[in-house]
Design an enzyme around this catalytic site. Structure first.
Site, PDB file in Angstrom:
ATOM      1  N   SER A 204       2.520 -15.558   1.545  1.00  0.00           N
ATOM      2  CA  SER A 204       2.881 -14.319   0.871  1.00  0.00           C
ATOM      3  C   SER A 204       4.015 -14.579  -0.133  1.00  0.00           C
ATOM      4  O   SER A 204       3.843 -15.379  -1.042  1.00  0.00           O
ATOM      5  CB  SER A 204       3.255 -13.258   1.910  1.00  0.00           C
ATOM      6  OG  SER A 204       3.322 -11.975   1.332  1.00  0.00           O
ATOM      7  N   ASP A 299      -6.651  -7.298   1.151  1.00  0.00           N
ATOM      8  CA  ASP A 299      -5.271  -7.606   0.789  1.00  0.00           C
ATOM      9  C   ASP A 299      -5.041  -7.225  -0.674  1.00  0.00           C
ATOM     10  O   ASP A 299      -5.796  -7.657  -1.546  1.00  0.00           O
ATOM     11  CB  ASP A 299      -5.028  -9.102   0.979  1.00  0.00           C
ATOM     12  CG  ASP A 299      -3.579  -9.513   0.807  1.00  0.00           C
ATOM     13  OD1 ASP A 299      -2.750  -8.682   0.385  1.00  0.00           O
ATOM     14  OD2 ASP A 299      -3.277 -10.684   1.091  1.00  0.00           O
ATOM     15  N   HIS A 329      -4.092  -9.338   5.060  1.00  0.00           N
ATOM     16  CA  HIS A 329      -2.822 -10.029   4.860  1.00  0.00           C
ATOM     17  C   HIS A 329      -2.180 -10.291   6.224  1.00  0.00           C
ATOM     18  O   HIS A 329      -2.270  -9.455   7.131  1.00  0.00           O
ATOM     19  CB  HIS A 329      -1.907  -9.147   4.005  1.00  0.00           C
ATOM     20  CG  HIS A 329      -0.746  -9.869   3.408  1.00  0.00           C
ATOM     21  ND1 HIS A 329      -0.862 -10.642   2.273  1.00  0.00           N
ATOM     22  CD2 HIS A 329       0.563  -9.930   3.782  1.00  0.00           C
ATOM     23  CE1 HIS A 329       0.324 -11.140   1.973  1.00  0.00           C
ATOM     24  NE2 HIS A 329       1.205 -10.742   2.878  1.00  0.00           N
TER      25      HIS A 329
END
Length: 375
Positions: A204, A299, A329
């Protein structure tokens, strides 16, 4: 003891049917609340339902201190594992050690993971950056990911906690990531690692840091990492991409949360023009080592992966891009309860082992192209 009458016994199946029918809308509502997109596969949906039962408050409505106290998907993984009677979901490794890196001017907190291995020589080393939008989460939140990397790649993992906004805003976390890589180049041997077999991995926001640390190494002519693995990375600043539009209300990450992260890490819109944040729009990616991009289908950041893959190929950087369907995610560290997390971890481990085993001057790239993971 109460005894049912013959009529009552005959009516019991109808009563159960009625109870089941009454519960069905509640179950459907639970699923809709847990996965507003309706795209999660059964394992992912069960995990999202476990997450919903932890009652996390919407991050975008909170201050940073309160946001850091909210349940994470990692908490939901532990809860779901207990529901499955898995009381010890952690991946086995040899050891772990918390320490402060001697980085200047900021000493960075880190955790070193050592693998179970028969090797008696120096081991390859992975520098790992956790996610959290540069604002929340820490080493412990992403412990499962670091353990998986350690086990799958049979490598030492140095997981680093960087400074976060709003207390330290951009480019604080990015500067810390660069410091951490420079530290690793100098100190890999001191922790039992091979300074010529390094890699950078991030998830991320940490995926963004991983790519930027590789750019830093290139520009400073430091020992290059053998490969970079960016797992659902933040690649740009465009919040109107197809995935931002399609999964604006996804869980555990949605578009309002990303806007909140940006507001808490940057000082204003002008900083969004910086190539460290707008990698796909402004960064020079030429000369980077092979890159593996791992994305989840559900996501808002999925399109960032597509755009990064295209830009890396345009810069002649070997790139593999895999999208795992039916997961969200943060799925990567959920191997205790998600089959696709195990698959992604095996893929990443294989790519890392391949890179580490190649000659230093001729790194072996992963297979090129974008592929969709098996259903």
């Amino acid at each position: 003891m109460t005894t049912l009458s013959r009529r009552g016994a005959m009516m019991l199946p109808f009563g159960l049917a009625g109870l089941t029918a009454a519960c069905a809308p509640a179950a459907r509502q639970m699923a809709m609340n847990a996965d507003p997109t309706g795209r999660a596969d059964p394992e992912m949906l069960s995990l999202l339902e476990s997450y919903a039962r932890l009652n996390p408050l919407p991050i975008e409505t909170l201050g940073a201190a309160q946001a850091r106290q909210q349940p994470s998907l990692a908490d939901a993984v532990r809860a779901r594992a207990l529901e499955q009677q898995n009381i010890n979901p952690q991946r086995p490794i040899n050891s772990q050690q918390d320490l402060a890196l001697t980085t200047v001017p900021n000493a960075l907190q880190a955790r070193i993971y050592r693998p179970i291995t028969r090797s008696s020589g120096p081991l390859p080393v992975i520098l790992y950056f956790h996610g959290g939008g540069w604002v929340i989460a820490d080493i412990e939140t992403y412990d499962a990911s670091a353990r998986a990397l350690c086990a799958e790649a049979e490598a030492i993992v140095v997981s680093v906690h960087y400074r976060q906004g709003p207390e330290v805003r951009f480019p604080g976390a990015h500067d810390d990531a660069n410091l951490a890589y420079a530290w690793l180049v100098t100190n890999a041997a001191a922790i039992g690692g091979d300074p010529n077999r390094l890699a950078i991995v991030g998830e991320s926001a940490g995926g963004n840091l991983a790519l930027n640390a590789a750019i830093f190494a290139r520009d400073r002519r430091l020992v290059a990492p053998r490969t970079v693995v960016a797992i659902y990375p933040v690649g740009g600043v465009d919040l109107e991409t197809p995935s931002y539009t399609r999964f604006a209300n996804a869980k555990p990450l949605n578009k309002p949360m990303i806007q909140w992260f940006v507001a808490n890490y940057t000082t204003g819109p002008a900083q969004l023009q910086d190539p460290r944040l707008d990698i796909v729009g402004r960064a020079d990616l030429a000369g980077l080592p092979p890159v593996l991009l791992v994305n989840a289908e559900i996501d808002p950041l999925a399109s960032d992966g597509d755009r990064l893959a295209d830009k890396l190929r345009a810069a002649n950087v070997p790139v593999t891009h895999t999208v795992y369907p039916g997961v969200t995610h943060e799925f990567f560290g959920a191997d205790a309860v998600l089959t696709k997390a195990k698959q992604a971890q095996r893929q990443v481990g294989e790519a890392l082992r391949t890179a580490f085993s190649a000659p230093a001057d001729v790194p072996t790239p992963p297979r090129q192209g974008r592929r969709r993971a098996a259903m």
